[in-house]
Every structure is written in C-alpha cells, then in structure tokens.
Design an enzyme around this catalytic site. Structure first.
Site, PDB file in Angstrom:
ATOM      1  N   ASN A  89       0.864  -1.179   0.000  1.00 36.47           N
ATOM      2  CA  ASN A  89       0.000   0.000   0.000  1.00 36.47           C
ATOM      3  C   ASN A  89       0.903   1.232   0.000  1.00 36.47           C
ATOM      4  O   ASN A  89       1.504   1.558   1.019  1.00 36.47           O
ATOM      5  CB  ASN A  89      -0.882  -0.029   1.260  1.00 36.47           C
ATOM      6  N   LYS A 117       0.083   4.267  -0.263  1.00 39.66           N
ATOM      7  CA  LYS A 117      -0.557   5.456   0.331  1.00 39.66           C
ATOM      8  C   LYS A 117      -0.329   6.676  -0.575  1.00 39.66           C
ATOM      9  O   LYS A 117      -0.326   6.534  -1.796  1.00 39.66           O
ATOM     10  CB  LYS A 117      -0.031   5.677   1.747  1.00 39.66           C
ATOM     11  N   HIS A 162      -9.433   0.945   4.917  1.00 39.46           N
ATOM     12  CA  HIS A 162      -8.155   1.118   5.630  1.00 39.46           C
ATOM     13  C   HIS A 162      -8.384   2.012   6.838  1.00 39.46           C
ATOM     14  O   HIS A 162      -9.172   2.956   6.783  1.00 39.46           O
ATOM     15  CB  HIS A 162      -7.114   1.727   4.686  1.00 39.46           C
ATOM     16  N   GLU A 189      -6.757   4.350   8.065  1.00 37.36           N
ATOM     17  CA  GLU A 189      -6.532   5.785   7.848  1.00 37.36           C
ATOM     18  C   GLU A 189      -7.778   6.433   7.259  1.00 37.36           C
ATOM     19  O   GLU A 189      -8.095   7.585   7.556  1.00 37.36           O
ATOM     20  CB  GLU A 189      -5.293   5.988   6.962  1.00 37.36           C
ATOM     21  N   GLU A 211      -5.330  -5.387  10.493  1.00 35.98           N
ATOM     22  CA  GLU A 211      -4.302  -4.386  10.731  1.00 35.98           C
ATOM     23  C   GLU A 211      -4.586  -3.659  12.043  1.00 35.98           C
ATOM     24  O   GLU A 211      -5.394  -2.711  12.074  1.00 35.98           O
ATOM     25  CB  GLU A 211      -4.300  -3.349   9.611  1.00 35.98           C
ATOM     26  N   GLY A 258       2.650   1.765  10.869  1.00 37.59           N
ATOM     27  CA  GLY A 258       3.635   2.838  10.781  1.00 37.59           C
ATOM     28  C   GLY A 258       4.348   3.146  12.082  1.00 37.59           C
ATOM     29  O   GLY A 258       5.008   4.182  12.198  1.00 37.59           O
ATOM     30  N   SER A 309       3.494  -2.615  10.280  1.00 37.86           N
ATOM     31  CA  SER A 309       4.949  -2.649  10.516  1.00 37.86           C
ATOM     32  C   SER A 309       5.607  -3.954  10.092  1.00 37.86           C
ATOM     33  O   SER A 309       6.555  -4.410  10.731  1.00 37.86           O
ATOM     34  CB  SER A 309       5.256  -2.339  11.992  1.00 37.86           C
TER      35      SER A 309
HETATM   36  C1  PEP Z   1      -0.690  -0.012   6.180  1.00 36.33           C
HETATM   37  O1  PEP Z   1      -0.842   1.185   6.156  1.00 36.33           O
HETATM   38  O2  PEP Z   1      -1.542  -0.755   5.669  1.00 36.33           O
HETATM   39  C2  PEP Z   1       0.517  -0.546   6.833  1.00 36.33           C
HETATM   40  C3  PEP Z   1       0.495  -1.798   7.181  1.00 36.33           C
HETATM   41  O3  PEP Z   1       1.550   0.328   7.033  1.00 36.33           O
HETATM   42  P1  PEP Z   1       3.002  -0.040   7.647  1.00 36.33           P
HETATM   43  O4  PEP Z   1       3.459  -1.316   7.004  1.00 36.33           O
HETATM   44  O5  PEP Z   1       3.871   1.123   7.281  1.00 36.33           O
HETATM   45  O6  PEP Z   1       2.821  -0.202   9.120  1.00 36.33           O
END
Ligand code: PEP
Length: 248
Positions: free
Chosen positions: A10, A12, A96, A98, A166, A172, A211
């Site tokens: 992703n 973003k 997601h 976010e 997630e 992040g 992460s």
């Molecule tokens: C995400 O935003 O879906 C995600 C998993 O981000 P990160 O791997 O940077 O934690």
C-alpha cells in the site's frame, strides 16, 4: 486447505511518474519469489494506469487504495470501481484504518464499497483492526467481529474477497503484536468468515498488516491463518519489499 500467499504493498500518498523505476525493480525481483507468492502493488490513483501497463505479463498485480461505492454520477473527485478496472487495477483496498479515521468511513460505507468492487469483477481487500485503547480494554476481538459483520458484503467468495487484519496501533509505528496475539485474531477472523460465508470462508485469505518488514516477515507469515501481508512503508522500495515475499 492451501491458500496462496498474497504480499500486498500500500503506497498510500506516495509516488510520482519517476516511481515507475522502483516498480520495474519490483517486477524484475518478483521473478525469483517462491511460486505460491502473489505480489500486489497499490499506488495512488494517478499511477494505476501507468503501473498496470508496466506490470502487464509480470507476476505483479496492480490495485487501488479506495473507491466510491456508486457506479457513476455527480460525485466530484471520486473514482468508481469500473474506472479502476478500466485503468488496469485487479484489487481494491477498502476500509483502511486511515480512511476509517480521516474520512470517518463507517462499516456500512466500507461494505458498500466492497460490494461495488466485487460487482465490477475486482477483488476487495477489506481492512479491519482495533485501536490500542480497544486492545488494552480487552475489546480487540469484539471490535474486529463488529467490523467484519458490518463491512463484509453478502455473497463474497474466496475468489473476490481478502481480509486484512491491521491493528491500528501497529501501522507505521514499528510495533507488532506477539505472534500469539496474531494467531488468536486470525483464528477468530477465520471462524467469523466461516460463519458469515459458509464454505467460502475457508478459502478467503487473511493478511496481517502493521509494521511488516524483512526482519519480522518470516515469523509473522508462519503464523497459522496468516495468508500474506499488507505492507505500507516497506513496500515503497524493491529492496525492502521483495525480502518480505522471500520470507514466505
Ligand atoms: C498499512 O498502512 O496498511 C501498513 C500496514 O503500514 P506499515 O506497514 O507502514 O505499518
């Protein structure tokens, strides 16, 4: 049941035309990944067309990060599932965290988007996950159960639905849940998928996201019912992304 592993990136709000060079490296490196690994890159809308052209006849599929639930009409600035398919996307991330936070997307909106994705012949990746406060309060499975009940479209199948677990606090941040906690949540999600989708629930892939990087991928991907990863930061370069696929 053997489910192939999906390693999804992703991107973003990152990437310009020059990022095609990085995609080329991902495409080249993907040739050496184990056979049962599928690779997906979800760039911003502006790059889908260009990336899909580039990735044609490669092992890398191209997806989108969001969609509007309606087929067409007076929705300034929005993109429909048919437009995404037309641009070359095969998968669409919906719900997601976010977007659930920043755009206040509800489970009902996420469900409508997932249904639109499936109706357009694409694969919906529905994201769920608890906040840190919810986990600390012992509510993680209740929250995820509620999100699954509200966000999964009726009639979804193993071929057109992927679920991404997630935990919001792991995205992040460099923090990840213990493998025991991941195993517990993925087993819970599998049970809910079986209950909601019957036999199809067994084949739906459940990704872990939050992460994921080269150093923790092998451990996370070895957890039962972890059928791949949704990767943010570490998906932006071939150097960091490909080792996650190698870890399968
Ligand atoms: C995400 O935003 O879906 C995600 C998993 O981000 P990160 O791997 O940077 O934690």
């Amino acid at each position: 049941m053997t489910r192939s592993k999906l390693i999804a990136g992703n991107w973003k709000m990152n990437g310009l035309a020059a990022s095609t060079a990085e995609l080329d490296k991902i495409i080249a490196g993907s040739r050496d990944l184990p056979a049962r690994v599928e690779v997906l890159v979800c760039p911003p809308f502006t790059l889908i067309d260009r990336f899909a052209d580039r990735a044609e006849r490669s092992r890398v599929a191209i997806g989108a990060q969001d969609v509007h639930a309606k087929e067409s009409g007076a929705h300034t600035g929005c993109i429909s599932a048919a437009m995404l398919r037309d641009a070359g996307a095969s998968h669409v991330i919906v719900g997601h965290s976010e977007r659930r936070t920043d755009q206040k997307e509800s489970d009902a909106e996420v469900q409508a988007k997932a249904a639109a994705v499936i109706a357009a012949g694409l694969i919906a990746i529905v994201c769920v996950g608890e906040t840190e406060a919810e986990r600390d309060a012992g509510e993680a499975t209740a929250v995820v159960g509620r999100q699954l009940a509200g966000s999964l479209p009726a009639g979804a199948t193993a071929a057109n639905l992927v679920v991404a677990y997630e935990p919001v606090w792991a995205i992040g941040t460099g923090r990840t849940p213990s493998t025991a906690d991941v195993a517990e949540m993925h087993a819970f999600i599998r049970g809910r998928l079986r209950a909601q989708l019957g036999g199809e629930g067994e084949g739906v892939r459940i990704l872990y996201g939050g992460s994921v990087k080269a150093s923790n991928a092998a451990e996370l991907l070895a957890v039962p019912d972890v059928d791949g990863a949704l990767v943010g930061g570490a998906s932006l370069t071939a150097e960091q992304f490909l080792p996650i696929g190698q870890a399968v």
